[in-house]
Design a protein around this motif. Structure first.
Motif, PDB file in Angstrom:
ATOM      1  N   MET A   1      17.860  -4.032   5.939  1.00 35.34           N
ATOM      2  CA  MET A   1      19.258  -3.825   5.565  1.00 35.34           C
ATOM      3  C   MET A   1      19.513  -4.421   4.177  1.00 35.34           C
ATOM      4  SD  MET A   1      22.493  -4.989   7.793  1.00 35.34           S
ATOM      5  CE  MET A   1      22.474  -6.668   7.231  1.00 35.34           C
ATOM      6  N   ILE A   2      18.895  -5.573   3.872  1.00 34.97           N
ATOM      7  CA  ILE A   2      19.101  -6.207   2.570  1.00 34.97           C
ATOM      8  C   ILE A   2      18.317  -5.466   1.494  1.00 34.97           C
ATOM      9  CG2 ILE A   2      18.751  -8.334   1.281  1.00 34.97           C
ATOM     10  CD1 ILE A   2      19.079  -9.822   3.922  1.00 34.97           C
ATOM     11  N   VAL A   3      17.041  -5.181   1.795  1.00 33.73           N
ATOM     12  CA  VAL A   3      16.177  -4.580   0.784  1.00 33.73           C
ATOM     13  C   VAL A   3      16.587  -3.137   0.507  1.00 33.73           C
ATOM     14  CG1 VAL A   3      13.802  -3.840   0.413  1.00 33.73           C
ATOM     15  CG2 VAL A   3      14.254  -6.114   1.205  1.00 33.73           C
ATOM     16  N   GLY A   4      17.155  -2.486   1.509  1.00 27.24           N
ATOM     17  CA  GLY A   4      17.565  -1.104   1.323  1.00 27.24           C
ATOM     18  C   GLY A   4      16.726  -0.190   2.189  1.00 27.24           C
ATOM     19  N   VAL A   5      17.415   0.582   3.034  1.00 30.36           N
ATOM     20  CA  VAL A   5      16.700   1.418   3.994  1.00 30.36           C
ATOM     21  C   VAL A   5      15.918   2.516   3.261  1.00 30.36           C
ATOM     22  CG1 VAL A   5      17.023   2.929   5.962  1.00 30.36           C
ATOM     23  CG2 VAL A   5      18.436   0.930   5.700  1.00 30.36           C
ATOM     24  N   ASP A   6      16.438   2.939   2.098  1.00 35.00           N
ATOM     25  CA  ASP A   6      15.800   4.078   1.429  1.00 35.00           C
ATOM     26  C   ASP A   6      14.607   3.661   0.587  1.00 35.00           C
ATOM     27  OD1 ASP A   6      18.360   4.355  -1.156  1.00 35.00           O
ATOM     28  OD2 ASP A   6      17.207   2.685  -0.381  1.00 35.00           O
ATOM     29  N   ALA A   7      14.177   2.390   0.732  1.00 32.69           N
ATOM     30  CA  ALA A   7      12.991   1.954  -0.012  1.00 32.69           C
ATOM     31  C   ALA A   7      11.753   2.502   0.686  1.00 32.69           C
ATOM     32  CB  ALA A   7      12.942   0.433  -0.086  1.00 32.69           C
ATOM     33  N   SER A   8      11.620   3.812   0.660  1.00 31.23           N
ATOM     34  CA  SER A   8      10.508   4.421   1.384  1.00 31.23           C
ATOM     35  C   SER A   8       9.246   4.403   0.515  1.00 31.23           C
ATOM     36  CB  SER A   8      10.864   5.847   1.779  1.00 31.23           C
ATOM     37  OG  SER A   8      11.374   6.530   0.679  1.00 31.23           O
ATOM     38  N   ASP A   9       8.148   4.759   1.148  1.00 25.50           N
ATOM     39  CA  ASP A   9       6.859   4.677   0.481  1.00 25.50           C
ATOM     40  C   ASP A   9       6.762   5.660  -0.672  1.00 25.50           C
ATOM     41  OD1 ASP A   9       5.671   2.681   1.715  1.00 25.50           O
ATOM     42  OD2 ASP A   9       4.235   3.867   2.846  1.00 25.50           O
ATOM     43  N   SER A  10       6.064   5.243  -1.689  1.00 22.88           N
ATOM     44  CA  SER A  10       5.744   6.188  -2.743  1.00 22.88           C
ATOM     45  C   SER A  10       4.472   6.930  -2.342  1.00 22.88           C
ATOM     46  CB  SER A  10       5.533   5.450  -4.061  1.00 22.88           C
ATOM     47  OG  SER A  10       4.413   4.610  -3.943  1.00 22.88           O
ATOM     48  N   LEU A  11       4.416   8.193  -2.730  1.00 22.68           N
ATOM     49  CA  LEU A  11       3.249   8.991  -2.340  1.00 22.68           C
ATOM     50  C   LEU A  11       2.114   8.843  -3.338  1.00 22.68           C
ATOM     51  CD1 LEU A  11       5.069  12.172  -1.096  1.00 22.68           C
ATOM     52  CD2 LEU A  11       3.573  10.712   0.226  1.00 22.68           C
ATOM     53  N   VAL A  12       2.374   8.085  -4.430  1.00 20.17           N
ATOM     54  CA  VAL A  12       1.356   7.953  -5.461  1.00 20.17           C
ATOM     55  C   VAL A  12       0.263   7.018  -4.964  1.00 20.17           C
ATOM     56  CG1 VAL A  12       0.971   7.374  -7.864  1.00 20.17           C
ATOM     57  CG2 VAL A  12       3.185   8.242  -7.139  1.00 20.17           C
ATOM     58  N   GLU A  13      -0.975   7.480  -5.071  1.00 21.16           N
ATOM     59  CA  GLU A  13      -2.102   6.629  -4.725  1.00 21.16           C
ATOM     60  C   GLU A  13      -2.518   5.855  -5.958  1.00 21.16           C
ATOM     61  OE1 GLU A  13      -5.092   8.011  -1.370  1.00 21.16           O
ATOM     62  OE2 GLU A  13      -4.859   9.472  -2.939  1.00 21.16           O
ATOM     63  N   THR A  14      -2.434   4.524  -5.865  1.00 25.40           N
ATOM     64  CA  THR A  14      -2.828   3.746  -7.037  1.00 25.40           C
ATOM     65  C   THR A  14      -4.352   3.666  -7.131  1.00 25.40           C
ATOM     66  OG1 THR A  14      -2.290   1.907  -5.636  1.00 25.40           O
ATOM     67  CG2 THR A  14      -0.807   2.332  -7.454  1.00 25.40           C
ATOM     68  N   LEU A  15      -5.011   3.639  -5.984  1.00 31.04           N
ATOM     69  CA  LEU A  15      -6.471   3.676  -5.982  1.00 31.04           C
ATOM     70  C   LEU A  15      -6.887   5.066  -5.522  1.00 31.04           C
ATOM     71  CD1 LEU A  15      -7.123   0.271  -4.225  1.00 31.04           C
ATOM     72  CD2 LEU A  15      -7.297   0.743  -6.641  1.00 31.04           C
ATOM     73  N   LYS A  16      -7.742   5.691  -6.260  1.00 30.88           N
ATOM     74  CA  LYS A  16      -8.097   7.073  -5.945  1.00 30.88           C
ATOM     75  C   LYS A  16      -8.912   7.132  -4.654  1.00 30.88           C
ATOM     76  CE  LYS A  16      -9.249  11.109  -8.713  1.00 30.88           C
ATOM     77  NZ  LYS A  16      -7.892  11.646  -8.628  1.00 30.88           N
ATOM     78  N   GLY A  17      -8.497   8.010  -3.748  1.00 30.67           N
ATOM     79  CA  GLY A  17      -9.242   8.211  -2.512  1.00 30.67           C
ATOM     80  C   GLY A  17      -9.182   7.054  -1.540  1.00 30.67           C
ATOM     81  N   GLN A  18      -8.256   6.107  -1.782  1.00 40.24           N
ATOM     82  CA  GLN A  18      -8.206   4.922  -0.918  1.00 40.24           C
ATOM     83  C   GLN A  18      -7.782   5.293   0.494  1.00 40.24           C
ATOM     84  OE1 GLN A  18      -4.917   2.935  -0.512  1.00 40.24           O
ATOM     85  NE2 GLN A  18      -5.744   0.955   0.077  1.00 40.24           N
ATOM     86  N   ARG A  19      -6.875   6.294   0.590  1.00 41.17           N
ATOM     87  CA  ARG A  19      -6.356   6.672   1.903  1.00 41.17           C
ATOM     88  C   ARG A  19      -7.467   7.201   2.803  1.00 41.17           C
ATOM     89  NH1 ARG A  19      -0.450   8.845   0.835  1.00 41.17           N
ATOM     90  NH2 ARG A  19      -0.220   6.764   0.016  1.00 41.17           N
ATOM     91  N   TRP A  20      -8.296   8.101   2.254  1.00 42.17           N
ATOM     92  CA  TRP A  20      -9.368   8.687   3.072  1.00 42.17           C
ATOM     93  C   TRP A  20     -10.432   7.661   3.388  1.00 42.17           C
ATOM     94  CZ3 TRP A  20      -8.017  12.672   5.513  1.00 42.17           C
ATOM     95  CH2 TRP A  20      -7.095  13.554   4.962  1.00 42.17           C
ATOM     96  N   LEU A  21     -10.708   6.806   2.411  1.00 44.60           N
ATOM     97  CA  LEU A  21     -11.687   5.746   2.661  1.00 44.60           C
ATOM     98  C   LEU A  21     -11.218   4.837   3.782  1.00 44.60           C
ATOM     99  CD1 LEU A  21     -13.089   4.486  -0.745  1.00 44.60           C
ATOM    100  CD2 LEU A  21     -14.367   4.864   1.352  1.00 44.60           C
ATOM    101  N   ALA A  22      -9.908   4.474   3.734  1.00 46.66           N
ATOM    102  CA  ALA A  22      -9.356   3.598   4.765  1.00 46.66           C
ATOM    103  C   ALA A  22      -9.434   4.278   6.129  1.00 46.66           C
ATOM    104  CB  ALA A  22      -7.910   3.251   4.423  1.00 46.66           C
ATOM    105  N   LEU A  23      -9.111   5.581   6.142  1.00 50.89           N
ATOM    106  CA  LEU A  23      -9.166   6.327   7.406  1.00 50.89           C
ATOM    107  C   LEU A  23     -10.579   6.321   7.970  1.00 50.89           C
ATOM    108  CD1 LEU A  23      -6.830   7.851   8.804  1.00 50.89           C
ATOM    109  CD2 LEU A  23      -7.839   9.953   7.966  1.00 50.89           C
ATOM    110  N   GLY A  24     -11.572   6.597   7.101  1.00 51.10           N
ATOM    111  CA  GLY A  24     -12.963   6.605   7.554  1.00 51.10           C
ATOM    112  C   GLY A  24     -13.409   5.252   8.051  1.00 51.10           C
ATOM    113  N   THR A  25     -13.040   4.211   7.306  1.00 50.01           N
ATOM    114  CA  THR A  25     -13.430   2.858   7.705  1.00 50.01           C
ATOM    115  C   THR A  25     -12.817   2.474   9.037  1.00 50.01           C
ATOM    116  OG1 THR A  25     -13.357   2.385   5.352  1.00 50.01           O
ATOM    117  CG2 THR A  25     -13.666   0.531   6.818  1.00 50.01           C
ATOM    118  N   ALA A  26     -11.532   2.808   9.192  1.00 47.77           N
ATOM    119  CA  ALA A  26     -10.849   2.469  10.443  1.00 47.77           C
ATOM    120  C   ALA A  26     -11.496   3.207  11.607  1.00 47.77           C
ATOM    121  CB  ALA A  26      -9.371   2.826  10.337  1.00 47.77           C
ATOM    122  N   PHE A  27     -11.835   4.486  11.381  1.00 45.47           N
ATOM    123  CA  PHE A  27     -12.472   5.266  12.448  1.00 45.47           C
ATOM    124  C   PHE A  27     -13.807   4.634  12.829  1.00 45.47           C
ATOM    125  CE2 PHE A  27     -14.871   8.849  14.140  1.00 45.47           C
ATOM    126  CZ  PHE A  27     -13.958   9.330  15.077  1.00 45.47           C
ATOM    127  N   ALA A  28     -14.586   4.245  11.821  1.00 53.20           N
ATOM    128  CA  ALA A  28     -15.885   3.641  12.092  1.00 53.20           C
ATOM    129  C   ALA A  28     -15.712   2.317  12.837  1.00 53.20           C
ATOM    130  CB  ALA A  28     -16.631   3.416  10.777  1.00 53.20           C
TER     131      ALA A  28
END
Lengths: 99, 282
Positions: free
Chosen positions: B89-116
């Motif tokens: 409520m203080i920070v702001g409800v609309d502070a939603s995630d940015s879709l920009v990946e700061t590290l390239k391919g980090q999302r897929w790597l994280a998914l693979g690692t978590a699956f493993a």
């Protein structure tokens, strides 16, 4: 239901929490993922307490809850402080130390 | 200690509630965790986590840990998650995630690692599936001191009493830390009401309240300027936005005359000015 089911559920929840910790960018959601991981480990503790037939595991889970409550208070205060100075709750924003 | 087959173990140590309760709660818990992962808004994530935590509380109760189940509901879902929602409520409800990946391919790597990681854990656990028998009865442990709460209290205040004391120190430090971190230093002295009113009299031509729109006028719409008791038009009573837009309603001359007539003590009846009686004037 043997305890292994509970341990596997705990492992799945822990993995989902760790995955969220890695992929989400909002500091508050990242923090919620940490809470989920703590909950998963608590579930394993309670499952093991049920398995061994003594209450030590439940006591440890109780202490984990207390520590988690203290951790949440300080962590959210830090998030609020970062938000006040940087006007953002994203974990990508406080990267000034990098340069 | 050699593992004994599960068939030789007493069934009493196995969780009450049966497989149906476990599967329902497990599916709800995993669904809540996945929902927290994928929902874009932080508030939705928080509510999904609440869902997961409540189903974990039900599992605690089915694992003969009623005290922890209640504490889970009260502390986790009642206090901690609501604290999260307050901070949102203080920070702001609309502070939603940015879709920009700061590290390239980090999302897929994280998914693979978590699956493993999950595969590793689940395979390791299922390797010993059914080979470990319950070594004691949790019901007996619960009943030893009269109940689950009494049994936990006995452990906390005997074997784990040092941890308990350290925990109390931790809670005090956490409370102090939260207060210190969120404390904001005042750089200017707090402005009192008296100073604010003196400042207002110095600055403005009109220190009092502005007349409300439509006072004494025939309409009480916001675009109708108020009429002052002498019949003049108070343009300040109309909101500035309406004046900028040019939609201030023009005042009928007859209304102005009517107000002046009333304010001078006359009753206004069908365009004629009639002196008020003393009784009517009260």
């Amino acid at each position: 239901m043997t305890p292994e089911y509970y341990i596997i559920l705990s492992a799945i929840l822990f993995t989902l929490g760790a995955l969220g910790f890695l992929v989400r960018r909002n500091a508050i959601i990242v923090f919620m993922c940490v809470e989920l991981m703590l909950n998963a480990s608590n579930l394993a503790f309670v499952g093991f307490a049920n398995q061994w037939g003594n209450l030590d595991g439940q006591t440890i889970a109780f202490y984990v809850m207390v520590v988690a409550a203290a951790e949440v208070v300080v962590g959210l205060a830090i998030i609020l402080m970062i938000y006040r100075t940087r006007r953002s709750a994203s974990v990508d924003e406080p990267n000034l130390l990098k340069f | 200690m050699t593992p004994t087959p599960i068939s030789a173990a007493p069934e009493a140590a196995v969780a009450m509630g049966g497989p149906f309760l476990f599967w329902v709660c497990a599916i709800i818990a995993v669904a809540g965790a996945v929902g927290m992962l994928v929902s874009r808004k932080a508030v939705h994530s928080a509510l999904f986590v609440v869902m997961t935590m409540i189903s974990i509380a039900v599992l605690y109760i089915s694992l003969n840990a009623p005290f922890l189940g209640m504490v889970q509901v009260i502390v986790y879902t009642g206090a901690i998650m609501m604290l999260f929602v307050f901070v949102m409520m203080i920070v702001g409800v609309d502070a939603s995630d940015s879709l920009v990946e700061t590290l390239k391919g980090q999302r897929w790597l994280a998914l693979g690692t978590a699956f493993a990681f999950a595969a590793l854990l689940i395979i390791a656990i299922s390797n010993g599936f059914g080979s470990i028998a319950p070594t004691g009865s949790i019901e007996a442990a619960n009943a030893q001191y009269g109940g689950n709460v009494q049994g936990l209290a006995h452990l906390i205040f005997t074997r784990y009493v040092v941890a308990f004391e350290v925990t109390s120190a931790l809670l005090i430090v956490a409370a102090l830390g939260a207060m210190m971190l969120t404390f904001r230093e005042r750089f200017a002295p707090k402005v009192s009401q008296e100073e604010m009113s003196i400042e207002r009299f110095k600055r403005d031509k009109h220190p009092g309240n502005l007349p409300g729109a439509g006072t004494y006028a025939r309409h009480n719409a916001v675009d109708t300027p108020a009429l002052l008791p002498d019949g003049s038009v108070a343009h300040e009573s109309v909101p500035n936005a309406l004046i900028d837009r040019g939609s201030e309603r023009a005042v009928n001359r007859a209304d102005v005359d009517e107000v002046r007539t009333i304010s001078e003590g006359f009753d206004y009846v069908d365009g004629d000015s009639v002196q008020l009686d003393e009784e009517e004037g009260q």
